[in-house]
Design a protein around this motif. Structure first.
Motif, mmCIF file in Angstrom:
data_model
loop_
_atom_site.group_PDB
_atom_site.id
_atom_site.type_symbol
_atom_site.label_atom_id
_atom_site.label_comp_id
_atom_site.label_asym_id
_atom_site.label_seq_id
_atom_site.Cartn_x
_atom_site.Cartn_y
_atom_site.Cartn_z
ATOM 1 N N GLU A 15 0.846 -1.179 0.000
ATOM 2 C CA GLU A 15 0.000 0.000 0.000
ATOM 3 C C GLU A 15 0.886 1.236 0.000
ATOM 4 O OE1 GLU A 15 -3.249 0.010 2.709
ATOM 5 O OE2 GLU A 15 -3.809 -2.032 2.191
ATOM 6 N N VAL A 16 0.557 2.169 -0.889
ATOM 7 C CA VAL A 16 1.342 3.386 -1.047
ATOM 8 C C VAL A 16 0.391 4.580 -0.984
ATOM 9 C CG1 VAL A 16 2.874 4.683 -2.572
ATOM 10 C CG2 VAL A 16 2.965 2.194 -2.555
ATOM 11 N N SER A 17 0.762 5.580 -0.231
ATOM 12 C CA SER A 17 0.013 6.824 -0.156
ATOM 13 C C SER A 17 0.927 7.929 -0.672
ATOM 14 C CB SER A 17 -0.394 7.113 1.289
ATOM 15 O OG SER A 17 -1.035 8.368 1.367
ATOM 16 N N ILE A 18 0.427 8.710 -1.648
ATOM 17 C CA ILE A 18 1.239 9.777 -2.234
ATOM 18 C C ILE A 18 0.472 11.090 -2.138
ATOM 19 C CG2 ILE A 18 2.390 10.641 -4.304
ATOM 20 C CD1 ILE A 18 2.677 7.715 -5.200
ATOM 21 N N ASP A 19 1.094 12.070 -1.517
ATOM 22 C CA ASP A 19 0.503 13.394 -1.372
ATOM 23 C C ASP A 19 1.269 14.348 -2.285
ATOM 24 O OD1 ASP A 19 -1.053 15.481 -0.516
ATOM 25 O OD2 ASP A 19 -0.261 15.515 1.521
ATOM 26 N N ASP A 20 0.565 14.942 -3.255
ATOM 27 C CA ASP A 20 1.167 15.845 -4.231
ATOM 28 C C ASP A 20 1.086 17.274 -3.709
ATOM 29 O OD1 ASP A 20 1.888 17.389 -6.423
ATOM 30 O OD2 ASP A 20 0.481 16.440 -7.806
ATOM 31 N N ASN A 21 2.234 17.910 -3.536
ATOM 32 C CA ASN A 21 2.260 19.299 -3.087
ATOM 33 C C ASN A 21 2.002 20.280 -4.228
ATOM 34 O OD1 ASN A 21 2.836 18.413 -0.504
ATOM 35 N ND2 ASN A 21 5.038 18.658 -0.742
ATOM 36 N N GLY A 22 1.916 19.773 -5.474
ATOM 37 C CA GLY A 22 1.591 20.617 -6.617
ATOM 38 C C GLY A 22 2.770 21.295 -7.275
ATOM 39 N N ASP A 23 3.965 21.099 -6.788
ATOM 40 C CA ASP A 23 5.141 21.769 -7.348
ATOM 41 C C ASP A 23 6.247 20.775 -7.695
ATOM 42 O OD1 ASP A 23 5.874 21.017 -4.816
ATOM 43 O OD2 ASP A 23 6.564 22.999 -4.178
ATOM 44 N N GLY A 24 5.854 19.539 -7.977
ATOM 45 C CA GLY A 24 6.842 18.510 -8.282
ATOM 46 C C GLY A 24 7.408 17.857 -7.038
ATOM 47 N N ARG A 25 6.864 18.221 -5.880
ATOM 48 C CA ARG A 25 7.294 17.637 -4.610
ATOM 49 C C ARG A 25 6.156 16.784 -4.059
ATOM 50 N NH1 ARG A 25 11.249 21.811 -1.746
ATOM 51 N NH2 ARG A 25 11.947 22.832 -3.637
ATOM 52 N N TYR A 26 6.527 15.644 -3.482
ATOM 53 C CA TYR A 26 5.551 14.692 -2.983
ATOM 54 C C TYR A 26 6.004 14.157 -1.640
ATOM 55 C CZ TYR A 26 4.433 14.627 -7.963
ATOM 56 O OH TYR A 26 4.119 14.991 -9.242
ATOM 57 N N VAL A 27 5.048 13.664 -0.880
ATOM 58 C CA VAL A 27 5.339 12.914 0.336
ATOM 59 C C VAL A 27 4.714 11.548 0.116
ATOM 60 C CG1 VAL A 27 4.966 12.713 2.818
ATOM 61 C CG2 VAL A 27 5.385 14.962 1.804
ATOM 62 N N ALA A 28 5.517 10.496 0.224
ATOM 63 C CA ALA A 28 5.030 9.143 -0.005
ATOM 64 C C ALA A 28 5.211 8.313 1.257
ATOM 65 C CB ALA A 28 5.790 8.500 -1.165
ATOM 66 N N GLU A 29 4.186 7.528 1.554
ATOM 67 C CA GLU A 29 4.272 6.570 2.653
ATOM 68 C C GLU A 29 4.239 5.188 2.031
ATOM 69 O OE1 GLU A 29 1.528 7.230 5.854
ATOM 70 O OE2 GLU A 29 1.775 9.408 5.689
ATOM 71 N N PHE A 30 5.286 4.402 2.329
ATOM 72 C CA PHE A 30 5.447 3.090 1.710
ATOM 73 C C PHE A 30 6.233 2.203 2.660
ATOM 74 C CE2 PHE A 30 8.027 0.296 -1.064
ATOM 75 C CZ PHE A 30 7.001 -0.361 -1.742
ATOM 76 N N GLY A 31 5.741 1.018 2.911
ATOM 77 C CA GLY A 31 6.463 0.077 3.767
ATOM 78 C C GLY A 31 6.680 0.578 5.174
ATOM 79 N N GLY A 32 5.731 1.379 5.685
ATOM 80 C CA GLY A 32 5.851 1.887 7.051
ATOM 81 C C GLY A 32 6.779 3.072 7.194
ATOM 82 N N LYS A 33 7.314 3.582 6.092
ATOM 83 C CA LYS A 33 8.222 4.730 6.145
ATOM 84 C C LYS A 33 7.639 5.883 5.335
ATOM 85 C CE LYS A 33 12.416 1.965 6.590
ATOM 86 N NZ LYS A 33 13.718 1.663 5.995
#
Length: 171
Positions: A15-33
């Motif tokens: 399971e992967v969660s990706i949050d797009d900041n809209g400027d080519g920057r993202y925060v991803a949660e993957f494998g508990g990190k």
């Protein structure tokens, strides 16, 4: 708003969660990190420079429907995207038994594979949206009967636009 994906990578569900900041920057949660990502396109959206927590690596993406070939540095990953119903396909409170499918991305509908009254099973293809030169097959997150088709081939959709409604109690 984060988008949630279920990926099958090396025969394991991730399971992967990706949050797009809209400027080519993202925060991803993957494998508990949690990872801080930055993405720079080097061509027509198949070659990228990817920064993971400040470290740079080349990235190539080849997408065919819901299948991805990812080349991250020297490593190759093959993933199947499995969209989760709650995260990407339903918006707002639903009437009991009614699933309102919304566009998971901005693009153009190229094919509508179902019509009002059709019975569908979980995983059946419903329509195809082209976004960033890629065909994205949208599949049913549940079994039921199509009670409304709000888009047609050739229609442009924005992320969150209503596409169709499934009555899950008649599946």
């Amino acid at each position: 708003m984060a988008k949630n994906y279920r990926l099958i990578v090396h025969n394991q569900l991730e399971e992967v969660s990706i949050d797009d900041n809209g400027d080519g920057r993202y925060v991803a949660e993957f494998g508990g990190k949690t990872y801080s990502l930055e993405l720079e396109s080097l061509d027509d959206n198949t070659l990228f420079r990817l920064w993971i927590d400040g470290e740079s690596t080349p990235l190539a993406i080849r997408r065919e429907g819901m299948s991805l070939d990812l080349f991250i540095g020297p490593d190759r990953y093959v993933a199947e995207i499995e969209r989760s119903a709650g995260a990407l396909t339903q918006s707002g409170p639903a009437i009991e038994g009614e699933l309102r499918m919304t566009a998971p991305m901005t693009g153009q509908v190229t094919e509508v594979l179902v019509g009002s009254g059709d019975q569908v099973q979980e995983g059946d293809p419903l329509l195809v949206i082209v976004a960033m030169k890629m065909n994205n097959e949208i599949r049913s997150p549940a079994s039921g009967q199509i009670i409304e088709v709000a888009v047609g081939a050739g229609d442009s959709v924005d992320q969150g636009d209503l596409m169709l409604v499934i009555d899950t109690e008649s599946g």
